[in-house]
Motif scaffolding. Structure first.
Motif, PDB file in Angstrom:
ATOM      1  N   LEU B 593       0.827  -1.210   0.000  1.00  0.00           N
ATOM      2  CA  LEU B 593       0.000   0.000   0.000  1.00  0.00           C
ATOM      3  C   LEU B 593       0.869   1.270   0.000  1.00  0.00           C
ATOM      4  N   LYS B 597       0.838   4.223  -2.749  1.00  0.00           N
ATOM      5  CA  LYS B 597       0.410   5.574  -2.390  1.00  0.00           C
ATOM      6  C   LYS B 597       1.556   6.584  -2.418  1.00  0.00           C
ATOM      7  N   ALA B 642       1.172   3.919   5.585  1.00  0.00           N
ATOM      8  CA  ALA B 642       0.118   2.921   5.390  1.00  0.00           C
ATOM      9  C   ALA B 642      -0.030   2.127   6.680  1.00  0.00           C
ATOM     10  N   VAL B 706      -5.458   0.207   5.510  1.00  0.00           N
ATOM     11  CA  VAL B 706      -5.871  -1.000   4.806  1.00  0.00           C
ATOM     12  C   VAL B 706      -7.325  -1.264   5.199  1.00  0.00           C
TER      13      VAL B 706
END
Ligand code: FES
Ligand code: FES
Lengths: 154, 755
Positions: B593, B597, B642, B706
């Protein structure tokens, strides 16, 4: 001990204290205005910031005698119901974590916006340099100052 | 058919007993603190005339207003908003009709009323849901009885009960009195995740308005009629104790009531785990006002002397330990030298997989690095303080502390007073970070009040606070990695220790991902007291390990995220050894993630990036920190973060907490350090102890969660440890130099000058 005439949040009142007593303790202990916080006592953290004649000062280093008859504003006197644009911006960004530093942050921010209604990031950072936030809410403070600047200019 | 989640209410059932049953009525109802600071209803809410208590967590007014009792202390983690949100969700009320009240310490009613280990939401999840769901069930039963229909036919929505077929409806307030008389159900159905309306939505801090208007909220704001102010004077150096006090001139100063010494613990008392106390004998100065007490404190002449080696006994959750306290006036230079000796000595083996010695012998490449970090002071913005009013019959204590129930015992023993005569009220904490778990200051306040026979408020000056110990320990870790000819990581060795304790977590990543693995620990005793500090031990070992993995990736010619993912894939498919303390897939999930990102695969010119990932306190975090050098000045334009903490109860509050942890991590890694010279802490206030400030914080932080339906886990600590690694790795890219010793500031500023 000496009788000192004060003008705090638009209210005239007298206190009988050692003239050397820092304004911080007079506010907190004699006038029951506990929104102004003790953090360091040596002008190094900003938790005790108030306005003296509209200027942001560290009340822990301000002897009560030197504030005699001068206009003092504390966080409690900033607005009736917490609706000063800076306070509103603080709520909008949900800035506080523990919250202990925040009245000092707000008082510094109000003074900054008074002198400089549209500060840049760098100007915000330098004006707020003396205010520590141990919880690390600096980014939200910066965002809230900008929101307040916008709403004040409307 | 929809799956049903049924919870038995028998676990923690005491929480569902009504307080009136337990406490003879009205305990919650009469509670308020800070001298007349009444509940402040939200805008537009009218306070009810009567409250009906459905269980220890909630009461409903006849007009439908709900008060939810937040059991845990609040110190900026926002539990006072997030915990009641969970109750409100299951009760099915409109959040705008909810008022939140702080519970006093009540071990009969609640479990785990403390701040520590980022566990409030994780461990409260079940009981908070049950509190809401069982009250909702009782309301439905009350409505069913009133309308003479089956309870199954009663539905609820936002604080209203409905019976669809007859068209009847009633607000919770109308049924509250009848519901309060109904038995707590043995089993209740809780909502499915997809039915959540409050959980998962951002709700503002319930005390936000009080904070921004300067209302009394903190322990230090406590005031009572006739209250005196007390301060302490403690030895100036570790290794010293009180010798004599010359107080004749100080005693005569204006406003001074008394000056005396107190012994925080009885010699015979077996200390409990959180009874850490640096200076068990201190001088107390008591007077009318803070300023007068401060002046008398300065006029006091106290002589100190060194103490000799001694032992105290401590009960660590059931087993008695002898704790040796060595004599001596210690210095940082000698600490560093002593720790460095362990780089070459073998230590205590904690975990061993495969044959690490052989693998190192047969390797193509070995990388070895040592990392260190100093002692840290917590420096909560609100200095330690406590209000105490101890009379012959009872003791009332009000103030900020993290673990009230672990302090009760010492207090009861020291005052010679049974627990039921002691009341501890929790105020909002002006920061905790672990420091307020050690409540010697509460005992000191109680003893001073007892001696004075008056209500007193004990305040530590910033100097007293910063120099009274209970620091984050100083640590060192030596890592070795072995690569084979194909650049595979074939062996990993960590040897970590500290003064006075080791930061090692032997079963954390990369344990489980490498065939040959060795973890050793060591420690060096000291008279400098230590205690939990935001993410204890992880706060050092994560940064060290994540910096080291960065060097391993570089030596192996691999992308740092790719190397970690490769190891995690191995740990997921075919884990090495047992007791690996992480789920490799969730670990990999946050790395994937953050890679997406942060735009990791698209490097930008002049942006130097470092990555790190860590798992602690049941939550997974990965971060990418971006660094720039403009005009020789380092800057952090962005941190991308994340997080996998399961269900996110209050996303904006969780984001705020992650932002704070990132700023705090960067601040401590760059500037944080408590150093000593001959026992003397060299920093005693913010002019000497550098704390990160506005301009030094990252310009932006983006936090990504998440999305999953796993029960929620902690948020207060997990984002703190890894950012230190991400910072060190970005600094390497920016300066072409690895940084091993915290605080990094000097090295960074020297590099900046050279650029
Ligand atoms: S208390 Fe005044 S600046 Fe810190
Ligand atoms: S919000 Fe805690 S110190 Fe700023």
């Amino acid at each position: 001990m000496a009788v000192i005439n004060l003008n705090v949040n638009g209210k005239k009142q007298a206190v009988d204290v050692d003239p050397q007593t820092p304004m911080l303790w007079v506010l907190r202990e004699h006038l029951n205005l506990v929104g102004t916080k003790y953090g360091c006592g040596i002008a190094a953290c900003g938790a005790c910031t108030i306005h003296l004649e509209g200027m942001a000062v560290r009340s822990c280093q301000l002897p009560v005698s030197s504030a005699e008859n001068k206009a003092i504003t504390t966080i409690e006197g900033l607005s009736e119901n917490g609706d000063h644009p800076v306070q509103k911006a603080w709520l909008e960004h949900d800035v506080p974590q523990c919250g202990y530093c925040q009245s000092g942050q707000i008082m510094t921010a109000v003074a900054l916006l008074h002198d400089n209604p549209n500060p840049t990031d760098a100007e915000i950072e330098s004006a707020m340099h003396g205010n520590i936030c141990r919880c690390g809410t600096y980014l939200r403070i910066r965002a809230a100052v900008k929101t307040a600047a916008k709403s004040q200019s409307l | 058919m929809m799956a049903q989640t049924l919870f038995k209410t028998s676990i923690g059932r005491r929480s569902f007993l009504k307080t009136s049953v337990l406490a003879g009525g009205g305990l919650m109802l009469s509670f308020s603190w800070l001298g007349g600071c009444q509940l402040n209803p939200k805008d537009g809410l009218t306070m009810p005339k009567e409250w009906f208590e459905l269980n220890g967590y909630l009461k409903i007014g006849e007009n439908g207003i709900v008060t939810i009792i937040s059991p845990n202390p609040e110190g900026g983690q926002n539990v006072k908003t997030s915990m009641p949100m969970i109750v409100a969700e299951e009760l099915d009320v409109d959040w705008k009709n909810v008022i939140v009240e702080q519970a006093p310490l009540n071990t009969e009613l609640y479990t785990r009323q403390f701040i520590g280990g980022s566990q409030a939401i994780r461990q409260g999840w079940r009981s908070l849901r049950l509190a809401g769901a069982s009250a909702r069930q009782m309301l439905r039963e009350a409505a069913a009885q009133a309308w003479q229909v089956s309870v199954e036919e009663i539905t609820t929505e936002a604080g209203t009960l409905f019976h669809k077929t007859s068209g009847k409806s009633a607000g919770y307030g109308e049924m509250a009195s009848a519901a309060a008389k109904i038995q707590v159900p043995k089993e209740v159905k809780v909502k499915e995740v997809k039915e959540f309306k409050i959980i998962g939505t951002s709700r503002k801090n319930v005390e936000g308005r009080k904070i921004i208007t300067g209302k009394p909220l903190f322990g230090i704001d406590t005031k009572r009629d006739g209250m005196l102010i007390a301060m302490i004077v403690h030895p100036p150096a570790f290794g010293m104790k009180l010798k004599s006090v010359e107080d004749s001139s100080a005693k005569g100063m204006p406003g001074i009531k008394d000056i005396f010494t107190i012994k925080t613990f009885d010699d015979a008392y077996e200390r409990q785990y959180f009874d850490t106390c640096t200076f068990p004998e201190v001088v107390a100065v008591v007077g009318n006002t803070t300023w007068e007490v401060l002046n008398a404190k300065k006029a006091l002449k106290v002589e100190w002397e060194t103490f000799s080696d001694h032992t105290i006994s401590r009960n660590a959750f059931g087993s008695t330990q002898a704790v040796d306290i060595p004599a001596g006036l210690e210095s940082t230079t000698e600490h560093m030298a002593n720790m460095a000796q362990w780089m070459t000595k073998s230590a205590n083996v904690v975990r061993r997989d495969g044959n690490p010695e052989l693998a190192f012998k047969n390797s193509a490449k070995i990388i070895e690095r040592t990392y260190t970090a100093p002692f840290l002071a917590h420096n909560c913005m609100e200095p330690m303080n406590f209000f105490a009013h101890v009379t012959a019959k009872k003791a009332e204590l009000v103030g900020p502390l993290q673990k009230p129930e672990f302090t009760e015992k010492a207090l009861s023993s020291r005052l010679g007073m049974p627990l039921e005569n002691i009341e501890i009220h929790m105020t909002r904490l002006g920061g905790g970070f672990g420091r307020r778990s050690y409540a010697h200051f509460l005992l000191e306040a109680a003893l001073i009040s007892q001696k004075m026979d008056a209500p007193i408020k004990l305040i530590y000056t910033r100097e007293d606070d910063m120099t009274s110990g209970i620091y984050r320990p100083t640590y060192s870790a030596t890592y070795r990695a072995a690569l084979d000819a194909d650049n595979n990581l074939i062996a990993f060795h960590v040897k970590a220790g500290g003064i006075p304790e080791s930061p090692l977590y032997a079963n954390r990543f990369p344990a489980g991902a490498v065939d040959n693995y060795l973890a050793e620990d060591w420690s060096i005793n000291s008279n400098i007291t230590v205690g939990s500090f935001r993410a204890p031990r992880s706060n050092f070992i994560a940064g060290a390990e994540q910096s080291f993995l960065d060097e391993v990736a570089e030596a192996a010619g691999k992308d740092p995220i790719a190397l970690r993912l490769e190891l995690l894939a191995r740990a997921s498919k075919n884990p090495v050894g047992e007791n690996n303390e992480y789920e490799a897939n969730r670990y990999a999930g946050v790395l994937e993630l953050v890679r997406e990102k942060s735009g990791w695969d698209n490097a930008k010119p002049h942006i130097h990036r470092g990555v790190a990932a860590y798992f602690c306190h049941n939550t997974y975090v990965a971060q990418v920190l971006e660094m720039t050098f403009e005009n020789g000045k380092p800057g952090i334009p962005r941190v991308c973060c994340a997080i996998d903490c399961g269900i996110v109860v209050n996303p904006d509050a969780a984001t705020n907490l992650a932002e704070g942890a990132i700023v705090d991590g960067i601040g401590n890694a760059l500037y944080g350090a408590m150093t000593f010279k001959e026992g003397l802490p060299e920093k005693n206030n913010f002019n000497k102890y550098r704390i990160i400030r506005h301009s030094e914080a990252p310009k932006s932080i983006d936090v990504h969660f998440v999305q999953n339906e796993i029960d929620p886990t902690g948020m207060g600590e997990p984002a703190f440890p890894p950012v230190i690694g991400a910072l060190a790795n970005a600094m390497y890219k920016a300066t072409n130099k690895r940084h091993y010793n915290q605080p990094f500031v000097q090295a960074l500023e020297t590099s900046a000058l050279r650029m």
